[in-house]
Design a protein around this motif. Structure first.
Motif, PDB file in Angstrom:
ATOM      1  N   TYR A  55     -25.718  15.984  17.449  1.00  0.00           N
ATOM      2  CA  TYR A  55     -25.074  14.691  17.403  1.00  0.00           C
ATOM      3  C   TYR A  55     -24.153  14.632  16.229  1.00  0.00           C
ATOM      4  O   TYR A  55     -24.737  14.872  15.299  1.00  0.00           O
ATOM      5  CB  TYR A  55     -25.934  13.497  17.605  1.00  0.00           C
ATOM      6  CG  TYR A  55     -26.583  13.267  18.730  1.00  0.00           C
ATOM      7  CD1 TYR A  55     -26.162  12.417  19.962  1.00  0.00           C
ATOM      8  CD2 TYR A  55     -27.644  14.133  18.954  1.00  0.00           C
ATOM      9  CE1 TYR A  55     -26.711  12.141  21.250  1.00  0.00           C
ATOM     10  CE2 TYR A  55     -28.395  13.972  20.294  1.00  0.00           C
ATOM     11  CZ  TYR A  55     -27.831  13.311  21.299  1.00  0.00           C
ATOM     12  OH  TYR A  55     -28.452  13.008  22.368  1.00  0.00           O
ATOM     13  N   SER A  57     -20.860  11.828  14.133  1.00  0.00           N
ATOM     14  CA  SER A  57     -20.410  10.694  14.317  1.00  0.00           C
ATOM     15  C   SER A  57     -18.836  10.801  14.957  1.00  0.00           C
ATOM     16  O   SER A  57     -18.942  12.012  15.343  1.00  0.00           O
ATOM     17  CB  SER A  57     -19.710  10.256  12.867  1.00  0.00           C
ATOM     18  OG  SER A  57     -18.818  10.681  12.317  1.00  0.00           O
ATOM     19  N   CYS A  58     -18.116   9.813  15.332  1.00  0.00           N
ATOM     20  CA  CYS A  58     -16.879  10.110  15.920  1.00  0.00           C
ATOM     21  C   CYS A  58     -15.773  10.576  15.158  1.00  0.00           C
ATOM     22  O   CYS A  58     -14.558  10.591  15.490  1.00  0.00           O
ATOM     23  CB  CYS A  58     -16.643   8.831  16.618  1.00  0.00           C
ATOM     24  SG  CYS A  58     -17.886   8.411  17.695  1.00  0.00           S
ATOM     25  N   GLN A  60     -13.549  13.104  12.665  1.00  0.00           N
ATOM     26  CA  GLN A  60     -13.260  14.485  12.889  1.00  0.00           C
ATOM     27  C   GLN A  60     -14.008  15.215  11.723  1.00  0.00           C
ATOM     28  O   GLN A  60     -14.430  16.404  11.981  1.00  0.00           O
ATOM     29  CB  GLN A  60     -11.882  14.688  12.974  1.00  0.00           C
ATOM     30  CG  GLN A  60     -11.313  16.043  13.442  1.00  0.00           C
ATOM     31  CD  GLN A  60     -11.866  16.526  14.751  1.00  0.00           C
ATOM     32  OE1 GLN A  60     -11.653  15.301  15.712  1.00  0.00           O
ATOM     33  NE2 GLN A  60     -12.051  17.405  15.097  1.00  0.00           N
ATOM     34  N   ILE A  63     -17.221  16.063  12.999  1.00  0.00           N
ATOM     35  CA  ILE A  63     -17.213  17.086  14.431  1.00  0.00           C
ATOM     36  C   ILE A  63     -16.942  18.311  14.052  1.00  0.00           C
ATOM     37  O   ILE A  63     -17.599  19.305  14.380  1.00  0.00           O
ATOM     38  CB  ILE A  63     -16.185  16.501  15.420  1.00  0.00           C
ATOM     39  CG1 ILE A  63     -16.535  15.252  15.666  1.00  0.00           C
ATOM     40  CG2 ILE A  63     -15.776  17.490  16.636  1.00  0.00           C
ATOM     41  CD1 ILE A  63     -15.571  14.544  16.767  1.00  0.00           C
ATOM     42  N   GLN A  79     -20.973  12.710  20.354  1.00  0.00           N
ATOM     43  CA  GLN A  79     -20.595  11.863  19.373  1.00  0.00           C
ATOM     44  C   GLN A  79     -21.549  10.575  19.474  1.00  0.00           C
ATOM     45  O   GLN A  79     -21.621   9.943  20.603  1.00  0.00           O
ATOM     46  CB  GLN A  79     -19.101  11.697  19.411  1.00  0.00           C
ATOM     47  CG  GLN A  79     -18.365  12.657  18.615  1.00  0.00           C
ATOM     48  CD  GLN A  79     -18.445  13.923  19.248  1.00  0.00           C
ATOM     49  OE1 GLN A  79     -18.120  13.809  20.655  1.00  0.00           O
ATOM     50  NE2 GLN A  79     -18.724  15.166  18.775  1.00  0.00           N
ATOM     51  N   HIS A  80     -21.754   9.747  18.460  1.00  0.00           N
ATOM     52  CA  HIS A  80     -22.283   8.524  18.474  1.00  0.00           C
ATOM     53  C   HIS A  80     -21.538   7.623  17.520  1.00  0.00           C
ATOM     54  O   HIS A  80     -21.773   8.228  16.243  1.00  0.00           O
ATOM     55  CB  HIS A  80     -23.628   8.411  18.417  1.00  0.00           C
ATOM     56  CG  HIS A  80     -24.511   7.363  18.761  1.00  0.00           C
ATOM     57  ND1 HIS A  80     -24.131   6.006  18.192  1.00  0.00           N
ATOM     58  CD2 HIS A  80     -25.369   6.860  19.566  1.00  0.00           C
ATOM     59  CE1 HIS A  80     -24.939   5.015  18.666  1.00  0.00           C
ATOM     60  NE2 HIS A  80     -25.786   5.569  19.607  1.00  0.00           N
ATOM     61  N   ASN A  81     -21.001   6.396  17.741  1.00  0.00           N
ATOM     62  CA  ASN A  81     -20.047   5.830  16.549  1.00  0.00           C
ATOM     63  C   ASN A  81     -21.101   4.906  15.638  1.00  0.00           C
ATOM     64  O   ASN A  81     -20.795   4.641  14.499  1.00  0.00           O
ATOM     65  CB  ASN A  81     -19.232   4.796  17.180  1.00  0.00           C
ATOM     66  CG  ASN A  81     -19.812   3.881  18.004  1.00  0.00           C
ATOM     67  OD1 ASN A  81     -21.054   3.706  18.249  1.00  0.00           O
ATOM     68  ND2 ASN A  81     -19.004   3.018  18.936  1.00  0.00           N
ATOM     69  N   ASN A  84     -21.111   6.829  12.338  1.00  0.00           N
ATOM     70  CA  ASN A  84     -20.107   6.869  11.490  1.00  0.00           C
ATOM     71  C   ASN A  84     -20.345   6.310  10.034  1.00  0.00           C
ATOM     72  O   ASN A  84     -21.246   5.705   9.693  1.00  0.00           O
ATOM     73  CB  ASN A  84     -18.609   5.772  12.029  1.00  0.00           C
ATOM     74  CG  ASN A  84     -18.402   6.395  13.563  1.00  0.00           C
ATOM     75  OD1 ASN A  84     -18.572   7.505  14.113  1.00  0.00           O
ATOM     76  ND2 ASN A  84     -17.314   5.705  14.034  1.00  0.00           N
ATOM     77  N   SER A 152     -23.502  13.521   9.846  1.00  0.00           N
ATOM     78  CA  SER A 152     -23.150  12.284   9.442  1.00  0.00           C
ATOM     79  C   SER A 152     -22.425  12.404   8.116  1.00  0.00           C
ATOM     80  O   SER A 152     -21.742  13.226   7.711  1.00  0.00           O
ATOM     81  CB  SER A 152     -24.265  11.174   9.840  1.00  0.00           C
ATOM     82  OG  SER A 152     -23.872   9.882   9.566  1.00  0.00           O
TER      83      SER A 152
END
Length: 213
Positions: A55, A57-58, A60, A63, A79-81, A84, A152
């Motif tokens: 997992y 964050s959203c 980039q 990612i 992705q999990h906001n 963030n 994260s």
């Protein structure tokens, strides 16, 4: 239901804004070559860990870091906001040195309980704590056992690991309760839940950078 999960928390690789001393938060900047290499080295040291899922964050930068860590491995990445970074509002993209002495900046880093994010319309520590904790609870609902990679951000992970280790969002920045996490450092937290019992977190490692040498 019994659960036994081990979370591998990794802060994203170093970015251009990190190099320039700019506040990132919800803004994004690309990984530097050092950031990419840090993620690759992290992937090498974690190569033998059989991840059931990953997992990020959203944003980039996490990612991209996750992709460099996983390489060609057949591990699903979501992705999990809630993962963030702390939202800094109007401070994002500004030089940290230009706002370091601002009373609310000092409050943010030294007095989380009273930081209200009024001048920047950002996010309070309580808001960050609630969404980051919910993200982990959401992931725990999905998985029963195995290793999970979480990529994260600095503020988010520092707070989250402190919370899992028994601190509160109000006191998590006191000496001994948390530490600044290096880019692509590895922290490991185990979650164990036995039948009809409250789940518990066991912090096994924080801010390991041995693989980056």
């Amino acid at each position: 239901m019994n659960k036994d999960l081990r979370f591998y928390f990794v802060r994203h690789g170093r970015t251009i804004w990190n190099e320039q001393g700019l506040m990132q938060g919800s803004g994004n900047s690309n990984l530097t070559e050092q950031g990419v290499q840090g993620a690759v080295k992290t992937g090498e040291v974690l190569q033998t860990i059989p991840f059931v899922a990953a997992y990020s964050s959203c944003l980039q930068r996490t990612i991209d870091t996750a992709h460099h860590i996983l390489g060609e491995r057949d591990v699903p990445l979501f992705q999990h906001n809630g993962l963030n970074e702390h939202h800094f509002g109007s401070w994002e993209g500004t030089l940290v040195d230009n706002i370091r002495q601002h009373p609310e900046f000092q409050q943010m880093v030294n007095d989380p309980a009273n930081y209200q994010a009024r001048c920047n319309n950002g996010e309070t520590w309580q808001q960050l704590a609630e969404r980051a904790t919910k993200a982990i609870q959401d992931i725990i609902k999905i998985h029963d056992k195995g290793n999970i990679l979480i990529v994260s951000h600095g503020h988010t992970l520092r707070l989250l690991i402190a919370l899992l280790n028994g601190a509160t969002w109000q006191n998590h920045r006191e000496n001994g309760k948390s530490e600044t996490l290096a880019n692509t450092s590895i922290s490991v937290v185990r979650y164990v839940q036995e039948e009809n019992a409250q789940g518990r977190f066991i912090v096994e490692k924080v801010n390991d950078v041995g693989h980056l040498g």
